[in-house]
Design an enzyme around this catalytic site. Structure first.
Site, PDB file in Angstrom:
ATOM      1  N   LYS A  98       5.715  -9.182   6.338  1.00 54.99           N
ATOM      2  CA  LYS A  98       4.662  -8.172   6.594  1.00 54.99           C
ATOM      3  C   LYS A  98       3.435  -8.784   7.266  1.00 54.99           C
ATOM      4  O   LYS A  98       2.299  -8.582   6.831  1.00 54.99           O
ATOM      5  CB  LYS A  98       4.269  -7.470   5.304  1.00 54.99           C
ATOM      6  CG  LYS A  98       5.415  -6.685   4.669  1.00 54.99           C
ATOM      7  CD  LYS A  98       4.966  -5.863   3.496  1.00 54.99           C
ATOM      8  CE  LYS A  98       6.098  -5.115   2.839  1.00 54.99           C
ATOM      9  NZ  LYS A  98       7.077  -5.977   2.175  1.00 54.99           N
TER      10      LYS A  98
HETATM   11  O1  LIG Z   1       7.536   0.114   1.948  1.00 48.87           O
HETATM   12  C1  LIG Z   1       7.977  -0.945   1.494  1.00 48.87           C
HETATM   13  C2  LIG Z   1       8.129  -2.083   2.261  1.00 48.87           C
HETATM   14  C3  LIG Z   1       8.701  -3.190   1.712  1.00 48.87           C
HETATM   15  N1  LIG Z   1       9.110  -3.210   0.426  1.00 48.87           N
HETATM   16  C4  LIG Z   1       9.752  -4.440  -0.076  1.00 48.87           C
HETATM   17  O2  LIG Z   1      11.115  -4.137  -0.392  1.00 48.87           O
HETATM   18  C5  LIG Z   1      11.483  -4.765  -1.612  1.00 48.87           C
HETATM   19  C6  LIG Z   1      11.808  -3.708  -2.652  1.00 48.87           C
HETATM   20  O3  LIG Z   1      12.255  -4.299  -3.837  1.00 48.87           O
HETATM   21  P1  LIG Z   1      12.937  -3.443  -5.044  1.00 48.87           P
HETATM   22  O4  LIG Z   1      13.148  -4.460  -6.098  1.00 48.87           O
HETATM   23  O5  LIG Z   1      14.220  -2.874  -4.510  1.00 48.87           O
HETATM   24  O6  LIG Z   1      11.961  -2.394  -5.414  1.00 48.87           O
HETATM   25  C7  LIG Z   1      10.323  -5.672  -1.995  1.00 48.87           C
HETATM   26  O7  LIG Z   1      10.560  -6.937  -1.412  1.00 48.87           O
HETATM   27  C8  LIG Z   1       9.130  -5.021  -1.334  1.00 48.87           C
HETATM   28  O8  LIG Z   1       8.119  -5.948  -1.001  1.00 48.87           O
HETATM   29  C9  LIG Z   1       8.971  -2.086  -0.334  1.00 48.87           C
HETATM   30  O9  LIG Z   1       9.338  -2.043  -1.528  1.00 48.87           O
HETATM   31  N2  LIG Z   1       8.414  -0.982   0.225  1.00 48.87           N
END
Ligand SMILES: O=c1ccn([C@@H]2O[C@H](COP(=O)(O)O)[C@@H](O)[C@H]2O)c(=O)[nH]1
Length: 275
Positions: A98
Site C-alpha cells: 500500500k
Molecule cells: O481494502 C483492503 C485492502 C487490503 N486488505 C488487506 O487484505 C488482508 C485481509 O486479511 P483477512 O485476514 O482476510 O481479513 C490484509 O492483509 C489487509 O491488510 C484489506 O483487508 N482490505
C-alpha cells in the site's frame, strides 16, 4: 522483465488455479495459535510453512508486508524468501505494501518493488492513490514495461473507509469511482486485460461502483475473516465474478500449521467460489 504483460499472466494463472488470492499475514495471534514464538524465528517458520501450503494451489499469493516489517531486517529477509518461494511454486506474488507518496519518492518505491530483479521485486503490488492518482505514474509505467501489475486502493474493505472514499468530487463522482475511472483509462485497449487493478472490498454495499469499463483485475479483500461470503462477492461483483480476485488471509491461515489442513482450507474457499 517478463515477456508477457501482467494481464496475460494473471489470466493464465486464474485459468489454471482459479481466482482465489491467499494471504500470508503473520499476525502475532496466529503465530501463537500455531505454537510459535512471536519473534523472527516464529515468523520464518509461519511464513515459509504458509507459503509451502498455499503457493502451489492458488493463482495469487499476497504476503502482507507490515507483519514482516514489524520484525525488522530479519522479517524483511523472510519476506524476500516468501516472494521467491511463492513465485517458484507457480503463484503470482502480490506484495501488499500500500505505498503512495509524491512522485519523486514513488520513484524509490518503484525501484524497490517493480523494477528489475531487486530482492523485493514482486509480480504486483498494492498502491495508495491518496496523494493523487497521477503521483503513481512512474510506478504504473514501470510495472507495464516490466510485465508487472499494480492494484490501486479504490473502495477498501474497512468500515472507516466509506466517508472518504464515497465523498463526492465536483463532477459528482465518488472519490472511489474516480480511482476506478483513472485505472480504466490506463487499461483501455489492452488485451486480455490491463495491468492496473483496483482494490474493492468484498464487504462494500452492492451498486456503489461502476466497474464495467475497468478492463483490469479487482482485488476483493474481506472474504472470510472480515465477514464477506461467496454470496456477498456475487452480490457486489455479479455472477461469475469477472476479473475478481477474492482475497482471504486469516480464515485460511487459522487452520495451520498442518499443511494438509491449510490445503483443505484453500480447497474449501475455492469450492465456495465455484458454487
Ligand atoms: O481494502 C483492503 C485492502 C487490503 N486488505 C488487506 O487484505 C488482508 C485481509 O486479511 P483477512 O485476514 O482476510 O481479513 C490484509 O492483509 C489487509 O491488510 C484489506 O483487508 N482490505
Amino acid at each position: 522483465m517478463t515477456a508477457a504483460g501482467f494481464g496475460a499472466r494473471l489470466a493464465a494463472a486464474v485459468a489454471a488455479r482459479g481466482p482465489l488470492c491467499a494471504g500470508v499475514d503473520p499476525h502475532p495471534a496466529l503465530l501463537r495459535s500455531w505454537g510459535l514464538s512471536v519473534d523472527a524465528a516464529g515468523l520464518e517458520r509461519f511464513a515459509l510453512t504458509a507459503t509451502e501450503a498455499l503457493a502451489p494451489r492458488v493463482s495469487v499469493l499476497k504476503p502482507q508486508s507490515a507483519f514482516f516489517e514489524a520484525h525488522g531486517p530479519a522479517g524483511v529477509e523472510v519476506l524476500r524468501r516468501v516472494v521467491e518461494l511463492g513465485r517458484q511454486a507457480g503463484a503470482l506474488v502480490l506484495l501488499d505494501v500500500k505505498r503512495g507518496d509524491i512522485g519523486s519518492t514513488m520513484a524509490a518505491y518503484t525501484s524497490a518493488y517493480l523494477a528489475g530483479t531487486g530482492p523485493l521485486a514482486a509480480d504486483a503490488v498494492t498502491l495508495s492513490p491518496y496523494l493523487g492518482f497521477g503521483s503513481l505514474g512512474e510506478a504504473l509505467d514501470t510495472a507495464r514495461a516490466e510485465g508487472r501489475g499494480v492494484f490501486v486502493l479504490a473502495r477498501t474493505s474497512n468500515p472507516e473507509a466509506a466517508a472518504l472514499q464515497n465523498a463526492r468530487l465536483a463532477d459528482g463522482r465518488t472519490v472511489a469511482q474516480s480511482i476506478v475511472d483513472d485505472a480504466a483509462g490506463r487499461n483501455a485497449g489492452m488485451a486480455p486485460g490491463g495491468d492496473v487493478g483496483v482494490v474493492v472490498g468484498a464487504t462494500v454495499p452492492a451498486g456503489e461502483l461502476d466497474l464495467t469499463a475497468l478492463n483490469g483485475p479487482v482485488l476483493a479483500p474481506g472474504f472470510g475473516a472480515q465477514g464477506a461470503t461467496a454470496h456477498d462477492l456475487r452480490r457486489v461483483f455479479g455472477e461469475g465474478l469477472p476479473g475478481v480476485l477474492p482475497a482471504s488471509s486469516r480464515d485460511i491461515l487459522r487452520y495451520g500449521p498442518d499443511i494438509a489442513a491449510l490445503a483443505e482450507a484453500v480447497a474449501r474457499a475455492q469450492d465456495s467460489l465455484m458454487e
